[in-house]
Design a protein around this motif. Structure first.
Motif, PDB file in Angstrom:
ATOM      1  N   LYS A   1       0.843  -1.197   0.000  1.00 46.14           N
ATOM      2  CA  LYS A   1       0.000   0.000   0.000  1.00 46.14           C
ATOM      3  C   LYS A   1       0.875   1.242   0.000  1.00 46.14           C
ATOM      4  O   LYS A   1       2.060   1.184   0.320  1.00 46.14           O
ATOM      5  N   TYR A   2       0.260   2.344  -0.373  1.00 46.59           N
ATOM      6  CA  TYR A   2       0.949   3.635  -0.306  1.00 46.59           C
ATOM      7  C   TYR A   2       0.035   4.624   0.395  1.00 46.59           C
ATOM      8  O   TYR A   2      -1.114   4.804  -0.006  1.00 46.59           O
ATOM      9  N   LYS A   3       0.540   5.231   1.458  1.00 49.33           N
ATOM     10  CA  LYS A   3      -0.237   6.204   2.215  1.00 49.33           C
ATOM     11  C   LYS A   3       0.429   7.569   2.114  1.00 49.33           C
ATOM     12  O   LYS A   3       1.607   7.719   2.426  1.00 49.33           O
ATOM     13  N   ASN A   4      -0.330   8.540   1.644  1.00 50.33           N
ATOM     14  CA  ASN A   4       0.151   9.915   1.552  1.00 50.33           C
ATOM     15  C   ASN A   4      -0.219  10.643   2.838  1.00 50.33           C
ATOM     16  O   ASN A   4      -1.380  10.927   3.084  1.00 50.33           O
ATOM     17  N   CYS A   5       0.757  10.940   3.656  1.00 44.40           N
ATOM     18  CA  CYS A   5       0.536  11.644   4.925  1.00 44.40           C
ATOM     19  C   CYS A   5       0.894  13.118   4.758  1.00 44.40           C
ATOM     20  O   CYS A   5       1.716  13.658   5.496  1.00 44.40           O
ATOM     21  N   SER A   6       0.283  13.728   3.788  1.00 43.90           N
ATOM     22  CA  SER A   6       0.614  15.105   3.452  1.00 43.90           C
ATOM     23  C   SER A   6      -0.658  15.866   3.096  1.00 43.90           C
ATOM     24  O   SER A   6      -1.667  15.269   2.725  1.00 43.90           O
TER      25      SER A   6
ATOM     26  N   ALA B   1      -4.268   0.685  -1.939  1.00 40.86           N
ATOM     27  CA  ALA B   1      -3.680  -0.636  -2.170  1.00 40.86           C
ATOM     28  C   ALA B   1      -3.116  -0.666  -3.586  1.00 40.86           C
ATOM     29  O   ALA B   1      -3.769  -0.231  -4.533  1.00 40.86           O
ATOM     30  N   LEU B   2      -1.886  -1.151  -3.734  1.00 40.71           N
ATOM     31  CA  LEU B   2      -1.216  -1.154  -5.030  1.00 40.71           C
ATOM     32  C   LEU B   2      -1.165  -2.533  -5.674  1.00 40.71           C
ATOM     33  O   LEU B   2      -1.088  -2.644  -6.887  1.00 40.71           O
ATOM     34  N   GLY B   3      -1.173  -3.583  -4.877  1.00 37.69           N
ATOM     35  CA  GLY B   3      -1.109  -4.934  -5.409  1.00 37.69           C
ATOM     36  C   GLY B   3      -0.449  -5.879  -4.424  1.00 37.69           C
ATOM     37  O   GLY B   3      -0.147  -5.526  -3.290  1.00 37.69           O
ATOM     38  N   SER B   4      -0.200  -7.074  -4.897  1.00 34.10           N
ATOM     39  CA  SER B   4       0.386  -8.133  -4.077  1.00 34.10           C
ATOM     40  C   SER B   4       1.853  -7.839  -3.769  1.00 34.10           C
ATOM     41  O   SER B   4       2.574  -7.272  -4.585  1.00 34.10           O
ATOM     42  N   THR B   5       2.285  -8.270  -2.596  1.00 29.68           N
ATOM     43  CA  THR B   5       3.694  -8.116  -2.212  1.00 29.68           C
ATOM     44  C   THR B   5       4.606  -8.946  -3.123  1.00 29.68           C
ATOM     45  O   THR B   5       5.800  -8.693  -3.190  1.00 29.68           O
ATOM     46  N   HIS B   6       4.051  -9.911  -3.845  1.00 30.80           N
ATOM     47  CA  HIS B   6       4.835 -10.737  -4.759  1.00 30.80           C
ATOM     48  C   HIS B   6       5.074 -10.033  -6.093  1.00 30.80           C
ATOM     49  O   HIS B   6       5.921 -10.466  -6.867  1.00 30.80           O
ATOM     50  N   TYR B   7       4.312  -8.964  -6.383  1.00 33.36           N
ATOM     51  CA  TYR B   7       4.396  -8.298  -7.691  1.00 33.36           C
ATOM     52  C   TYR B   7       4.910  -6.862  -7.615  1.00 33.36           C
ATOM     53  O   TYR B   7       5.671  -6.421  -8.459  1.00 33.36           O
TER      54      TYR B   7
END
Length: 103
Positions: free
Chosen positions: A54-59, A87-93
């Motif tokens: 995942k990517y969280k923008n704390c700005s 959510a960006l995708g699987s940790t495997h990808y």
């Protein structure tokens, strides 16, 4: 001479590693890069407990976020809204994601 040269190489490689470690934390909207999700706010690229990246923008600003993939073919960027968590995708990808400029 050989001993001095190998010492110089070790020092130079140590400096290069130290410089790269400093550069990792310089993306504008990332604080806890590559860490597993915790109760504390995870900002930037992180792995959630359910196997997703995942990517969280704390700005308070929107940022373009580049997403790297394992095969280097389907990489993309998106505009992360202020205080968003995506959510960006699987940790495997997904191998990495980082903010690189404002939207």
């Amino acid at each position: 001479m050989r001993k001095k040269l190998s010492t110089g190489i070790r020092v130079a490689s140590g400096l290069a590693i130290g410089a790269s470690m400093v550069l990792v934390g310089t993306s504008p909207a990332s604080a806890a890069l590559g860490k597993t999700e915790t109760a504390a706010a995870s900002c930037g690229y992180y792995h959630s407990s359910d196997g997703w990246v995942k990517y969280k923008n704390c700005s308070d600003n929107k940022y373009k976020v580049w997403v790297d993939t394992l095969d280097n073919k389907n990489e993309y960027w998106f505009c992360a809204s202020a205080w968003s968590d995506r959510a960006l995708g699987s940790t495997h990808y997904i191998t990495w994601a980082h903010a690189f400029e404002r939207c």
